[in-house]
Design an enzyme around this catalytic site. Sequence first.
Site, PDB file in Angstrom:
ATOM      1  N   ASN A   1      13.865   4.611   5.118  1.00 47.56           N
ATOM      2  CA  ASN A   1      13.220   3.218   5.706  1.00 47.56           C
ATOM      3  C   ASN A   1      11.579   3.765   5.846  1.00 47.56           C
ATOM      4  O   ASN A   1      11.692   4.940   6.785  1.00 47.56           O
ATOM      5  CB  ASN A   1      14.082   2.372   6.398  1.00 47.56           C
TER       6      ASN A   1
ATOM      7  N   ASP B   1      16.748  -0.551  11.609  1.00 45.79           N
ATOM      8  CA  ASP B   1      16.035   0.854  12.401  1.00 45.79           C
ATOM      9  C   ASP B   1      16.841   1.558  13.041  1.00 45.79           C
ATOM     10  O   ASP B   1      16.261   2.193  14.552  1.00 45.79           O
ATOM     11  CB  ASP B   1      15.053  -0.020  13.459  1.00 45.79           C
TER      12      ASP B   1
ATOM     13  N   LEU C   1      11.511  -6.453   4.155  1.00 44.26           N
ATOM     14  CA  LEU C   1      11.273  -7.833   5.351  1.00 44.26           C
ATOM     15  C   LEU C   1      13.598  -7.725   5.290  1.00 44.26           C
ATOM     16  O   LEU C   1      13.700  -8.021   6.318  1.00 44.26           O
ATOM     17  CB  LEU C   1      11.525  -8.175   5.007  1.00 44.26           C
TER      18      LEU C   1
ATOM     19  N   HIS D   1       9.306   2.671   9.195  1.00 45.98           N
ATOM     20  CA  HIS D   1       8.891   1.585  10.787  1.00 45.98           C
ATOM     21  C   HIS D   1       7.745   2.138  10.902  1.00 45.98           C
ATOM     22  O   HIS D   1       7.600   3.435  11.601  1.00 45.98           O
ATOM     23  CB  HIS D   1       9.861   1.428  11.336  1.00 45.98           C
TER      24      HIS D   1
ATOM     25  N   ILE E   1      19.208  -4.582   4.160  1.00 43.34           N
ATOM     26  CA  ILE E   1      20.170  -4.041   3.379  1.00 43.34           C
ATOM     27  C   ILE E   1      21.436  -4.084   3.444  1.00 43.34           C
ATOM     28  O   ILE E   1      22.384  -3.772   4.310  1.00 43.34           O
ATOM     29  CB  ILE E   1      20.214  -2.242   3.576  1.00 43.34           C
TER      30      ILE E   1
ATOM     31  N   SER F   1       0.854  -1.248  -0.160  1.00 38.72           N
ATOM     32  CA  SER F   1      -0.044  -0.424  -0.066  1.00 38.72           C
ATOM     33  C   SER F   1       0.939   0.773  -0.526  1.00 38.72           C
ATOM     34  O   SER F   1       0.217   2.048  -0.713  1.00 38.72           O
ATOM     35  CB  SER F   1      -0.942  -0.128   1.514  1.00 38.72           C
ATOM     36  N   ASN F   2       1.879   0.814   0.318  1.00 40.62           N
ATOM     37  CA  ASN F   2       2.923   2.431   0.430  1.00 40.62           C
ATOM     38  C   ASN F   2       3.416   2.590  -0.584  1.00 40.62           C
ATOM     39  O   ASN F   2       3.241   4.231  -0.460  1.00 40.62           O
ATOM     40  CB  ASN F   2       3.750   2.342   1.837  1.00 40.62           C
TER      41      ASN F   2
END
Length: 193
Positions: free
Chosen positions: A108, A151, A91, A110, A94, A17-18
Amino acid sequence: MVEKMMNIAVFASGNGSNAENLIKYFNTNPESRIRVALVVTNRASAGVVERASRLGVPVAHIARDRFADADHVLDQLDRYDIEAIVLAGFLLMIPDYLLHRYPDRIINIHPSLLPRHGGKGMYGANVHRAVVESGDTETGITIHLVNEVYDSGRILFQTSVPVLPIDTPADVESKIHALESLHFPRVVAETLL
Ligand code: GAR
């Protein structure tokens, strides 16, 4: 003088969706100086494949093991003159060769207020469940640069939303998706241009 268009790749593993929102925001706006020129997925059956194809964006399927092959991956990206990468529910970690090729050019999103509920395995529904199980009274989204640790790259943007005692993980997910759809393309544009 005509401004040069910046081609970006969106990496996604899931529903997409993004990715769809980014494609619509950039590729259907004649004023946009960014274009999603390629979608990369590690899952051939992911929803993002159908969404990107419907919107006319080429999809490269690169299976998990194939990501170790730097020449193969960089060749795919070079074919579309890719200058930056946006992760939209991707998922896999990188690899270093991409970080070196695209310094401060990998973004990214999150679905929590990092550093809360980040790290390996914290993806999509797992994050929303953790938010509810922790009794958090607020959650939100974090858009950040990608580095070699999950993250933990420099934060570009965060915004929050209340979590009510009656909220289920599915409720949290829809609040998060609303925030993502509102902010993600704009923050990408502001960061890259
Ligand atoms: C999004 O909520 C995104 O923030 C999250 O995955 C979802 C993908 O949804 N990303 C992560 O959890 C990264 N650790 P989508 O496939 O519908 O865009």
